[in-house]
Design an enzyme around this catalytic site. Structure first.
Site, PDB file in Angstrom:
ATOM      1  N   GLY A  11       0.813  -1.219   0.000  1.00 43.93           N
ATOM      2  CA  GLY A  11       0.000   0.000   0.000  1.00 43.93           C
ATOM      3  C   GLY A  11       0.846   1.268   0.000  1.00 43.93           C
ATOM      4  O   GLY A  11       1.986   1.280   0.445  1.00 43.93           O
ATOM      5  N   ARG A  15      -2.630   8.319   3.456  1.00 42.14           N
ATOM      6  CA  ARG A  15      -2.914   9.175   4.610  1.00 42.14           C
ATOM      7  C   ARG A  15      -1.659   9.643   5.346  1.00 42.14           C
ATOM      8  O   ARG A  15      -1.711  10.518   6.191  1.00 42.14           O
ATOM      9  CB  ARG A  15      -3.869   8.422   5.574  1.00 42.14           C
ATOM     10  CG  ARG A  15      -5.258   8.253   5.012  1.00 42.14           C
ATOM     11  CD  ARG A  15      -6.063   7.209   5.779  1.00 42.14           C
ATOM     12  NE  ARG A  15      -5.786   5.844   5.337  1.00 42.14           N
ATOM     13  CZ  ARG A  15      -6.401   4.751   5.806  1.00 42.14           C
ATOM     14  NH1 ARG A  15      -7.302   4.857   6.767  1.00 42.14           N
ATOM     15  NH2 ARG A  15      -6.100   3.553   5.346  1.00 42.14           N
ATOM     16  N   LYS A  22       4.795   3.828   3.085  1.00 45.31           N
ATOM     17  CA  LYS A  22       4.383   3.707   4.488  1.00 45.31           C
ATOM     18  C   LYS A  22       5.232   2.715   5.277  1.00 45.31           C
ATOM     19  O   LYS A  22       5.653   3.008   6.397  1.00 45.31           O
ATOM     20  CB  LYS A  22       2.905   3.308   4.575  1.00 45.31           C
ATOM     21  CG  LYS A  22       2.449   3.062   6.006  1.00 45.31           C
ATOM     22  CD  LYS A  22       0.972   3.233   6.229  1.00 45.31           C
ATOM     23  CE  LYS A  22       0.166   2.061   5.752  1.00 45.31           C
ATOM     24  NZ  LYS A  22      -1.246   2.175   6.173  1.00 45.31           N
ATOM     25  N   GLY A  78      -6.399  -3.814  -3.204  1.00 46.21           N
ATOM     26  CA  GLY A  78      -7.016  -4.251  -1.954  1.00 46.21           C
ATOM     27  C   GLY A  78      -6.226  -5.355  -1.277  1.00 46.21           C
ATOM     28  O   GLY A  78      -5.369  -5.995  -1.901  1.00 46.21           O
ATOM     29  N   ASP A 102       1.770  -2.566   8.339  1.00 50.11           N
ATOM     30  CA  ASP A 102       1.524  -1.328   9.086  1.00 50.11           C
ATOM     31  C   ASP A 102       0.975  -1.600  10.489  1.00 50.11           C
ATOM     32  O   ASP A 102       0.401  -0.732  11.118  1.00 50.11           O
ATOM     33  CB  ASP A 102       0.590  -0.388   8.303  1.00 50.11           C
ATOM     34  CG  ASP A 102      -0.815  -0.937   8.120  1.00 50.11           C
ATOM     35  OD1 ASP A 102      -1.042  -2.127   8.418  1.00 50.11           O
ATOM     36  OD2 ASP A 102      -1.689  -0.168   7.664  1.00 50.11           O
ATOM     37  N   GLY A 137     -12.109  -2.524  10.511  1.00 53.94           N
ATOM     38  CA  GLY A 137     -13.154  -3.468  10.125  1.00 53.94           C
ATOM     39  C   GLY A 137     -13.786  -4.050  11.393  1.00 53.94           C
ATOM     40  O   GLY A 137     -13.093  -4.331  12.363  1.00 53.94           O
ATOM     41  N   ASN A 224      -1.932   4.417   9.961  1.00 59.05           N
ATOM     42  CA  ASN A 224      -2.360   4.957   8.675  1.00 59.05           C
ATOM     43  C   ASN A 224      -1.907   6.396   8.465  1.00 59.05           C
ATOM     44  O   ASN A 224      -1.785   6.859   7.335  1.00 59.05           O
ATOM     45  CB  ASN A 224      -3.884   4.883   8.551  1.00 59.05           C
ATOM     46  CG  ASN A 224      -4.373   3.441   8.557  1.00 59.05           C
ATOM     47  OD1 ASN A 224      -3.771   2.575   7.924  1.00 59.05           O
ATOM     48  ND2 ASN A 224      -5.427   3.188   9.300  1.00 59.05           N
ATOM     49  N   TYR A 363      39.484  21.569  20.430  1.00 57.28           N
ATOM     50  CA  TYR A 363      39.272  20.588  19.358  1.00 57.28           C
ATOM     51  C   TYR A 363      40.458  19.635  19.310  1.00 57.28           C
ATOM     52  O   TYR A 363      41.609  20.065  19.144  1.00 57.28           O
ATOM     53  CB  TYR A 363      39.125  21.272  17.992  1.00 57.28           C
ATOM     54  CG  TYR A 363      39.107  20.250  16.875  1.00 57.28           C
ATOM     55  CD1 TYR A 363      38.067  19.324  16.804  1.00 57.28           C
ATOM     56  CD2 TYR A 363      40.123  20.175  15.928  1.00 57.28           C
ATOM     57  CE1 TYR A 363      38.048  18.345  15.821  1.00 57.28           C
ATOM     58  CE2 TYR A 363      40.106  19.200  14.928  1.00 57.28           C
ATOM     59  CZ  TYR A 363      39.063  18.291  14.888  1.00 57.28           C
ATOM     60  OH  TYR A 363      39.050  17.314  13.928  1.00 57.28           O
ATOM     61  N   ALA A 420      51.261  28.838  27.188  1.00 54.98           N
ATOM     62  CA  ALA A 420      49.979  29.343  26.691  1.00 54.98           C
ATOM     63  C   ALA A 420      50.170  30.187  25.435  1.00 54.98           C
ATOM     64  O   ALA A 420      51.172  30.879  25.289  1.00 54.98           O
ATOM     65  CB  ALA A 420      49.294  30.164  27.771  1.00 54.98           C
TER      66      ALA A 420
HETATM   67  C1  UD1 Z   1      -7.385  -3.192   7.103  1.00 59.35           C
HETATM   68  C2  UD1 Z   1      -8.553  -4.210   7.185  1.00 59.35           C
HETATM   69  C3  UD1 Z   1      -9.421  -3.839   8.386  1.00 59.35           C
HETATM   70  C4  UD1 Z   1      -8.598  -3.845   9.631  1.00 59.35           C
HETATM   71  C5  UD1 Z   1      -7.374  -2.937   9.509  1.00 59.35           C
HETATM   72  C6  UD1 Z   1      -6.452  -3.185  10.696  1.00 59.35           C
HETATM   73  C7  UD1 Z   1      -9.158  -5.009   4.957  1.00 59.35           C
HETATM   74  C8  UD1 Z   1     -10.050  -4.855   3.798  1.00 59.35           C
HETATM   75  N1  UD1 Z   1      -9.311  -4.167   5.952  1.00 59.35           N
HETATM   76  O1  UD1 Z   1      -7.951  -1.915   6.840  1.00 59.35           O
HETATM   77  O2  UD1 Z   1     -10.485  -4.791   8.502  1.00 59.35           O
HETATM   78  O3  UD1 Z   1      -9.400  -3.420  10.744  1.00 59.35           O
HETATM   79  O4  UD1 Z   1      -6.636  -3.216   8.311  1.00 59.35           O
HETATM   80  O5  UD1 Z   1      -5.345  -2.309  10.714  1.00 59.35           O
HETATM   81  O6  UD1 Z   1      -8.324  -5.916   4.961  1.00 59.35           O
HETATM   82  N2  UD1 Z   1      -2.074  -3.421   1.313  1.00 59.35           N
HETATM   83  C9  UD1 Z   1      -1.467  -3.995   0.209  1.00 59.35           C
HETATM   84  N3  UD1 Z   1      -2.084  -3.919  -0.995  1.00 59.35           N
HETATM   85  C10 UD1 Z   1      -3.296  -3.326  -1.168  1.00 59.35           C
HETATM   86  C11 UD1 Z   1      -3.910  -2.738  -0.028  1.00 59.35           C
HETATM   87  C12 UD1 Z   1      -3.280  -2.812   1.196  1.00 59.35           C
HETATM   88  O7  UD1 Z   1      -0.382  -4.569   0.312  1.00 59.35           O
HETATM   89  O8  UD1 Z   1      -3.793  -3.324  -2.302  1.00 59.35           O
HETATM   90  C13 UD1 Z   1      -1.394  -3.506   2.623  1.00 59.35           C
HETATM   91  C14 UD1 Z   1      -0.993  -2.139   3.148  1.00 59.35           C
HETATM   92  O9  UD1 Z   1       0.326  -1.808   2.757  1.00 59.35           O
HETATM   93  C15 UD1 Z   1      -1.104  -2.321   4.655  1.00 59.35           C
HETATM   94  C16 UD1 Z   1      -2.156  -3.396   4.820  1.00 59.35           C
HETATM   95  O10 UD1 Z   1      -2.261  -4.045   3.564  1.00 59.35           O
HETATM   96  O11 UD1 Z   1       0.114  -2.792   5.196  1.00 59.35           O
HETATM   97  C17 UD1 Z   1      -3.502  -2.823   5.245  1.00 59.35           C
HETATM   98  O12 UD1 Z   1      -3.981  -1.938   4.267  1.00 59.35           O
HETATM   99  P1  UD1 Z   1      -4.808  -0.639   4.629  1.00 59.35           P
HETATM  100  O13 UD1 Z   1      -5.198   0.023   3.359  1.00 59.35           O
HETATM  101  O14 UD1 Z   1      -4.071   0.167   5.619  1.00 59.35           O
HETATM  102  O15 UD1 Z   1      -6.101  -1.294   5.290  1.00 59.35           O
HETATM  103  P2  UD1 Z   1      -7.045  -0.638   6.381  1.00 59.35           P
HETATM  104  O16 UD1 Z   1      -7.972   0.313   5.701  1.00 59.35           O
HETATM  105  O17 UD1 Z   1      -6.263  -0.156   7.521  1.00 59.35           O
HETATM  106 CA    CA Z   2      -4.109   0.062   7.931  1.00 60.33          CA
END
Ligand code: UD1
Ligand code: CA
Length: 455
Positions: A11, A15, A22, A78, A102, A137, A224, A363, A420
């Site tokens: 990701g 934010r 990140k 996702g 993260d 979630g 985030n 120094y 000195a």
């Molecule tokens: C996600 C969860 C949520 C949970 C929260 C906990 C999902 C759909 N949601 O939400 O239920 O409460 O984490 O912190 O799983 N990432 C990828 N590829 C992508 C999207 C994300 O590798 O396409 C990675 C990001 O780098 C990150 C992690 O997945 O390390 C979570 O992604 P993020 O977008 O922060 O999810 P949240 O909205 O926090």
């Molecule tokens: Ca997250």
């Protein structure tokens, strides 16, 4: 059953509003992802895969470890889509443990518990109760059993009142997960393929889904934005300081210290407020650190006192030294026992032997100082001619008067004294007195200047 750990790190972290991906944002001086890899390493999985994408090159270069498997997620569609990228090379008969890049404070003990409490053919999600679940979630249960997970953005008003949240940590059998991921849709508010939808699919397939609660929300805090990064930083610092206090280290205020690396302490170490430790720092028995100090890759011998406002990097001291206030020790500063370094003194790539003192405004660079030497206020080793660096040697028991310049390369013999104000360009023999300055004169007829118009 074998174990594959899949760490999601693709990701962008929109934010964060940062150019740095990140998972490379620093937490306690190290990238977020490094903390997650520590946790995963302690689990001895036979396969660790990082899903990467945003800032691909930067992320990969940061972790050159050959034992890691990398799966590229070119487009971040996702969390479910992310896991899918890692599946082709994940052995079918392994269990999969999903970790988020993260969520850096997760402990291996909690992961271990999750794995142990979950039968091999079941699924488990790590959950936690939060006073303010906004953004996470939600875990939707029916008669106590986990049925599905609904994301904040897709949740109805009633679902939003649920305080049990998804930490993102999930375990399930690989073969089944592959199937569920292949059937994921993206018909939701964010238009993403959610990993969390696999929960309802598992339930539909008659697979038991366990909701296992973490002991505290601290270890599952997700990052985030910069505010959450700062909150997690404080939580991690508290954890590090707690561990040191258990070992007997004293802190004036456990909330006003920062450890960005490893800090090893002997017995009866005391640390006053606003000390920052970076890299590998070791403090011997009875060391006292006064307020406002930075120590980077530095070792202090037993009972050494570091007075306020010093900056130490790549330095080592022996026992019973006294440093500062306002001293700077740069890489290669090596002090033996009972050495004193006072205010506004800078020492670089130099050795100072037992019992010597460099107390004021000085120094010292590329220099070897013998035992029991006294270096007077305002002494400068002129080690640089604009092109090259040269060495200075000061023998045992020598006395360097105040305001002296030692133009390197130059040697001051043992027991010698330099008067000195001297600018020394030639070697001084043992026990000699060397003076290099003009005789004081009275200027005949000199008058004190006065302001124009007043005379
Ligand atoms: C996600 C969860 C949520 C949970 C929260 C906990 C999902 C759909 N949601 O939400 O239920 O409460 O984490 O912190 O799983 N990432 C990828 N590829 C992508 C999207 C994300 O590798 O396409 C990675 C990001 O780098 C990150 C992690 O997945 O390390 C979570 O992604 P993020 O977008 O922060 O999810 P949240 O909205 O926090
Ligand atoms: Ca997250």
């Amino acid at each position: 059953m074998g174990l594959s750990t899949i760490i999601l790190a693709a990701g962008q972290g929109t934010r964060m509003r940062s150019n740095l991906p990140k998972v490379l944002q620093p937490l306690a001086g190290r990238p977020l992802l490094a903390h997650v890899l520590d946790c995963s390493a302690a689990l001895a999985a036979d396969d660790v895969c990082i899903v990467y994408g945003h800032g691909a090159e930067a992320v990969r270069n940061e972790f050159p470890d050959d034992s890691l498997r990398w799966a590229l997620q070119a487009e971040q569609l996702g969390t479910g889509h992310a896991v899918q990228q890692a599946m082709p090379e994940t052995p079918d008969n392994n269990r999969v443990l999903i970790l988020f890049g993260d969520v850096p404070l997760l402990t291996s003990a909690t992961c271990q518990r999750l794995l142990e409490e979950t039968p091999d053919d079941d699924m488990a999600v790590l959950t936690v109760d939060m006073d303010n679940p906004t953004g996470y979630g939600r875990i939707i249960r029916e008669r106590g059993d986990v049925r599905r997970i609904v994301e904040e953005k897709d949740a109805g008003p009633e679902e939003k009142t649920v305080c049990e949240i998804n930490t993102g940590v999930l375990v399930c059998p690989a073969a089944k997960l592959k199937r569920w991921l292949d059937n994921l849709g993206n018909d939701n508010v964010q238009g993403e393929y959610y990993l969390t939808d696999a929960v309802a699919m598992a339930v539909n397939d008659g697979v038991t889904v366990h909701g296992i609660k973490a002991d505290s929300y601290v270890e599952v805090m997700g990052i985030n934005d910069k505010k959450q990064l700062a909150e997690v930083e404080r939580a991690l610092q508290a954890r590090l300081v707690d561990a040191l206090m258990k070992e007997g280290v004293g802190f004036a205020d456990p909330a006003r210290v920062d450890i960005r690396g490893t800090l090893k302490c002997g017995k009866d170490v005391f640390i006053d407020v606003n000390a920052v430790f970076e890299g590998n720092v070791e403090l011997g028995d009875g060391v006292k650190i006064e307020s406002n100090n930075l120590l980077r890759d530095t070792t202090l011998g037993a009972r050494t006192v570091l007075h306020s406002n010093c900056h130490l990097e790549g330095a080592t001291t022996g026992n019973n030294c006294e440093i500062g206030p306002f001293a700077r020790l740069r890489p290669g500063a090596e002090l033996a026992n009972n050495v004193k370094v006072g205010n506004f003194v800078e020492i670089k790539k130099s050795t100072v032997a037992d019992g010597s003192k460099v107390n004021h405004l000085t120094y010292i660079g590329d220099t070897e100082i013998g035992t029991k030497v006294n270096v007077g206020a305002g002494t400068i080793t002129c080690n640089y001619d604009g092109a090259n660096k040269y060495k200075t040697k000061i023998g045992d028991g020598a006395f360097i008067g105040s305001g002296v310049e030692l133009v390197a390369p130059v040697e001051i013999g043992a027991g010698a004294t330099v008067g000195a104000g001297s600018t020394i360009t030639k070697d001084v023999e043992d026990n000699q007195l060397a003076l290099e300055r003009s005789r004081q004169k009275v200027v005949p007829g000199w008058k004190k200047p006065v302001k124009k118009g007043e005379g």
